[in-house]
Design a protein around this motif. Structure first.
Motif, PDB file in Angstrom:
ATOM      1  N   SER A  17      62.737 -69.061 -82.356  1.00  0.00           N
ATOM      2  CA  SER A  17      62.345 -68.939 -80.971  1.00  0.00           C
ATOM      3  C   SER A  17      62.467 -67.318 -80.735  1.00  0.00           C
ATOM      4  CB  SER A  17      63.294 -69.564 -80.269  1.00  0.00           C
ATOM      5  OG  SER A  17      63.337 -71.000 -80.262  1.00  0.00           O
ATOM      6  N   LEU A  18      61.874 -66.932 -79.427  1.00  0.00           N
ATOM      7  CA  LEU A  18      61.802 -65.558 -79.030  1.00  0.00           C
ATOM      8  C   LEU A  18      61.571 -65.635 -77.660  1.00  0.00           C
ATOM      9  CD1 LEU A  18      62.382 -62.999 -80.731  1.00  0.00           C
ATOM     10  CD2 LEU A  18      59.926 -62.582 -80.615  1.00  0.00           C
ATOM     11  N   ARG A  19      62.037 -64.600 -76.899  1.00  0.00           N
ATOM     12  CA  ARG A  19      61.940 -64.665 -75.621  1.00  0.00           C
ATOM     13  C   ARG A  19      61.446 -63.081 -75.196  1.00  0.00           C
ATOM     14  NH1 ARG A  19      65.570 -65.036 -70.115  1.00  0.00           N
ATOM     15  NH2 ARG A  19      66.351 -62.990 -70.710  1.00  0.00           N
ATOM     16  N   LEU A  20      60.445 -63.086 -74.722  1.00  0.00           N
ATOM     17  CA  LEU A  20      59.657 -61.688 -74.199  1.00  0.00           C
ATOM     18  C   LEU A  20      59.941 -61.580 -72.671  1.00  0.00           C
ATOM     19  CD1 LEU A  20      56.341 -61.888 -75.841  1.00  0.00           C
ATOM     20  CD2 LEU A  20      58.282 -61.176 -76.750  1.00  0.00           C
ATOM     21  N   SER A  21      60.131 -60.345 -72.311  1.00  0.00           N
ATOM     22  CA  SER A  21      60.560 -59.912 -71.062  1.00  0.00           C
ATOM     23  C   SER A  21      59.435 -59.059 -70.507  1.00  0.00           C
ATOM     24  CB  SER A  21      61.946 -59.299 -70.892  1.00  0.00           C
ATOM     25  OG  SER A  21      62.808 -60.269 -71.043  1.00  0.00           O
ATOM     26  N   CYS A  22      59.042 -58.855 -69.129  1.00  0.00           N
ATOM     27  CA  CYS A  22      58.119 -57.792 -68.703  1.00  0.00           C
ATOM     28  C   CYS A  22      58.668 -57.433 -67.355  1.00  0.00           C
ATOM     29  CB  CYS A  22      56.640 -58.305 -68.524  1.00  0.00           C
ATOM     30  SG  CYS A  22      55.488 -57.331 -67.526  1.00  0.00           S
ATOM     31  N   VAL A  23      59.201 -56.066 -67.215  1.00  0.00           N
ATOM     32  CA  VAL A  23      59.673 -55.460 -65.906  1.00  0.00           C
ATOM     33  C   VAL A  23      58.473 -54.908 -65.273  1.00  0.00           C
ATOM     34  CG1 VAL A  23      61.166 -53.994 -64.981  1.00  0.00           C
ATOM     35  CG2 VAL A  23      61.749 -55.394 -66.874  1.00  0.00           C
ATOM     36  N   THR A  24      58.042 -55.092 -64.119  1.00  0.00           N
ATOM     37  CA  THR A  24      57.138 -54.433 -63.404  1.00  0.00           C
ATOM     38  C   THR A  24      57.451 -53.490 -62.291  1.00  0.00           C
ATOM     39  OG1 THR A  24      56.968 -55.973 -61.428  1.00  0.00           O
ATOM     40  CG2 THR A  24      55.855 -56.653 -63.492  1.00  0.00           C
ATOM     41  N   SER A  25      56.739 -52.600 -61.944  1.00  0.00           N
ATOM     42  CA  SER A  25      56.862 -51.516 -60.925  1.00  0.00           C
ATOM     43  C   SER A  25      55.554 -51.266 -60.431  1.00  0.00           C
ATOM     44  CB  SER A  25      57.665 -50.404 -61.481  1.00  0.00           C
ATOM     45  OG  SER A  25      57.010 -49.714 -62.503  1.00  0.00           O
ATOM     46  N   GLY A  26      55.785 -50.573 -59.199  1.00  0.00           N
ATOM     47  CA  GLY A  26      54.443 -50.060 -58.405  1.00  0.00           C
ATOM     48  C   GLY A  26      53.817 -51.248 -57.732  1.00  0.00           C
ATOM     49  N   THR A  27      54.202 -52.289 -57.523  1.00  0.00           N
ATOM     50  CA  THR A  27      53.459 -53.281 -57.096  1.00  0.00           C
ATOM     51  C   THR A  27      54.492 -54.140 -56.028  1.00  0.00           C
ATOM     52  OG1 THR A  27      51.904 -55.025 -57.373  1.00  0.00           O
ATOM     53  CG2 THR A  27      53.775 -55.062 -59.080  1.00  0.00           C
TER      54      THR A  27
END
Length: 121
Positions: A17-27
């Protein structure tokens, strides 16, 4: 400019198993649909999963039942929890954002830099 920053990729054994993350900005994160694409060696880029502002989700048949996409509006972050990983899941995984959503045929307007996931024994 909208920015999407992925993290969490790595090397795992089949079945892991693995967990990916995505942090957003500018929206305005809470009103947008976001998703994950992947690009495997020698294969075309494919849609993995998306999640809408109201929490609705879509999954590729190849990952349905194994992967889970989620979002945390307070953190401007989306996640991809991957389980029962297979060698064919090996790819660069990209976080994407849709300015307007018109169904699964929609093309993302913004892309992250990608994070490598390798599934191998």
């Amino acid at each position: 400019q909208v920015q999407l920053v992925e993290s969490g990729g790595g090397l795992v054994q089949p079945g892991g198993s693995l967990r990916l993350s995505c942090v957003t900005s500018g929206t305005i994160f809470s009103i947008n649909r976001l998703g994950w694409y992947r690009q495997a060696p020698g294969k075309q880029r494919e849609l993995v999963a998306t999640i809408g502002s109201g929490g609705s989700t879509n999954y590729a048949d190849s990952v349905n039942g194994r992967f889970t996409i989620s979002r945390d509006n307070a953190k401007n972050t989306i996640y991809l929890q991957m389980t029962s990983l297979k060698p064919e899941d090996t790819a660069i995984y990209y976080c994407t954002l849709y300015s307007r959503w018109g169904g699964v045929a929609s093309r993302p307007n913004y892309w992250g830099q990608g994070t490598q996931v390798t599934v191998s024994s």
